[in-house]
Design an enzyme around this catalytic site. Structure first.
Site, PDB file in Angstrom:
ATOM      1  N   CYS A 126     -31.913 -20.284 -22.360  1.00 49.73           N
ATOM      2  CA  CYS A 126     -32.547 -19.079 -21.821  1.00 49.73           C
ATOM      3  C   CYS A 126     -34.061 -19.075 -21.992  1.00 49.73           C
ATOM      4  O   CYS A 126     -34.811 -18.803 -21.044  1.00 49.73           O
ATOM      5  CB  CYS A 126     -31.924 -17.826 -22.440  1.00 49.73           C
ATOM      6  SG  CYS A 126     -32.215 -17.619 -24.222  1.00 49.73           S
ATOM      7  N   HIS A 129     -31.561 -13.532 -26.728  1.00 47.87           N
ATOM      8  CA  HIS A 129     -31.474 -13.887 -25.311  1.00 47.87           C
ATOM      9  C   HIS A 129     -32.662 -13.305 -24.556  1.00 47.87           C
ATOM     10  O   HIS A 129     -33.231 -12.278 -24.954  1.00 47.87           O
ATOM     11  CB  HIS A 129     -30.157 -13.376 -24.698  1.00 47.87           C
ATOM     12  CG  HIS A 129     -29.887 -13.931 -23.329  1.00 47.87           C
ATOM     13  ND1 HIS A 129     -29.575 -15.253 -23.115  1.00 47.87           N
ATOM     14  CD2 HIS A 129     -29.903 -13.349 -22.103  1.00 47.87           C
ATOM     15  CE1 HIS A 129     -29.402 -15.458 -21.811  1.00 47.87           C
ATOM     16  NE2 HIS A 129     -29.600 -14.318 -21.183  1.00 47.87           N
ATOM     17  N   HIS A 157     -31.786 -15.729 -15.216  1.00 47.05           N
ATOM     18  CA  HIS A 157     -31.662 -16.200 -16.598  1.00 47.05           C
ATOM     19  C   HIS A 157     -30.659 -17.340 -16.683  1.00 47.05           C
ATOM     20  O   HIS A 157     -29.888 -17.594 -15.754  1.00 47.05           O
ATOM     21  CB  HIS A 157     -31.224 -15.053 -17.529  1.00 47.05           C
ATOM     22  CG  HIS A 157     -29.799 -14.617 -17.368  1.00 47.05           C
ATOM     23  ND1 HIS A 157     -29.002 -14.216 -18.421  1.00 47.05           N
ATOM     24  CD2 HIS A 157     -29.005 -14.514 -16.255  1.00 47.05           C
ATOM     25  CE1 HIS A 157     -27.807 -13.889 -17.986  1.00 47.05           C
ATOM     26  NE2 HIS A 157     -27.776 -14.044 -16.683  1.00 47.05           N
TER      27      HIS A 157
END
Length: 360
Positions: free
Chosen positions: A274, A322, A334
């Protein structure tokens, strides 16, 4: 400088060059976690209740979350190790230059001693007493004073250079210890990542085909409900910022990666995690940002959600494990997790911790 210092400098230099030649750390494959013994049910005792598919989904999600946190720890340790390796090499180069300066000073001192020997072994002051010509005597005094100054300068330079070399050696030793500590952090994080991902995949592999399809649908439904609730709050009515020129470039890069697989620790070009995706997207736009989502949250300027604009980074979960890039209209791009590809998702489909702006 004594031989011990020279030896220490040489050893440190060799270690630093070894770091360069290695191209990165090598780790032994982590041992698989011990297999838990099968539970024994006593005759007549009730069988343990089977978990629902929702409980399995939650456990899988928790395992991937822990893997994401460990990935951040691994990436940060890797980044710090790279910086320390570069610092060690820099110090080793300074040590080599310092040793060369010391050798040069010693050569000049030796040349002066040889010149005195050729003059009969008498010091300049004694030779000057034997001079009959007054002018030569006066000139000789000037040369002696110049020689004394040059000698003092040489001694001062030698002392300073030896002190610098001792400092470089000490600093290199400190950096080496930090490097080794980060290597151990990397190894520990790598082992944890592999264990969590393996445990999650084991749970997924136990599901029948129909159950796995239901699991995926449940995942989508949970994300959809979260996104619907976020949009239902009227948040988009307040978000009307426009992307900056660099933000547009970052978005263009990130969206071009859609469909590429998630891989922990990856920064492209074939796969990403990510924060690897977001950091590389902004690097392509001409701005260097921290490598991990936790460091992005800690170091980048924060903005309110209502002030969010495309190109900003949304940090998720309470541990900042994240990150996704906001692209407008309530959506992010993402890299979700292992087994998934870079994709577009609802910005509110996960628990938002906050928003940061790389180009503020």
């Amino acid at each position: 400088m004594n031989r011990r210092h020279v030896a220490t400098a040489a050893v440190t230099l060799v270690c630093a060059l070894t770091v360069l030649a290695s191209g990165g750390p090598a780790f032994a494959a982590p041992e698989p976690p011990p297999t838990a013994p099968a539970s024994v049910t006593k005759p007549g005792a009730p069988a343990p209740p089977e978990r629902t598919l929702e409980e399995v989904r939650q456990e899988i999600e928790a395992l991937y979350r822990k893997a994401a946190s460990a990935t951040d720890a691994y990436n940060l340790a890797e980044e710090q190790a790279a910086e320390q390796s570069a610092e060690i090499v820099k110090l080793a180069q300074e040590m080599a230059r310092g040793q060369a300066r010391i050798d040069d000073i010693k050569n000049r001192v030796g040349a002066a001693a040889r010149a005195q020997y050729r003059g009969g072994g008498l010091p300049p002051e004694a030779q000057l007493v034997l001079v009959d010509d007054p002018q030569l005597f006066i000139d000789g005094i000037g040369r002696i004073q110049q020689g004394q100054k040059a000698t003092n300068d040489l001694l001062t330079e030698l002392t300073r250079t030896q002190a610098d070399l001792a400092t470089y050696t000490k600093d290199a030793s400190t950096q080496w210890q930090k490097l080794e500590a980060n290597r151990r952090k990397q190894e520990k994080a790598k082992k944890e990542i592999k264990e969590k991902i393996a445990a999650a995949k084991k749970l997924e592999d136990r599901l029948e085909k129909e159950e796995f399809a239901r699991l995926l649908e449940m995942e989508r439904q949970v994300q959809y409900d979260a996104q619907a609730a976020w949009l239902g709050s009227g948040v988009l009515k307040e978000i009307n910022g426009r992307a900056s020129a660099q933000g547009k470039e970052a978005i263009a890069f990130a969206t071009r990666q859609i469909g590429k697989p998630y891989e922990w620790g990856a920064e492209g070009p074939g796969s990403y995690d990510c924060s690897g995706l977001t950091s590389q997207a902004w690097l392509a736009a001409g701005r260097t940002i921290p490598r991990t989502s936790q460091e992005q949250w800690r170091l980048l300027p924060r903005v309110q959600i209502r002030d969010m604009r495309p190109g900003d980074l949304i940090i998720y979960h309470s541990d900042a494990s994240h990150v996704g890039m906001y692209i407008g209209d309530g959506a992010i791009v993402h890299a979700p997790r292992p087994g998934r590809n870079v994709t577009v998702a609802g910005a509110g489909s996960m628990a938002i911790l906050g928003v940061v702006r790389p180009d503020k």
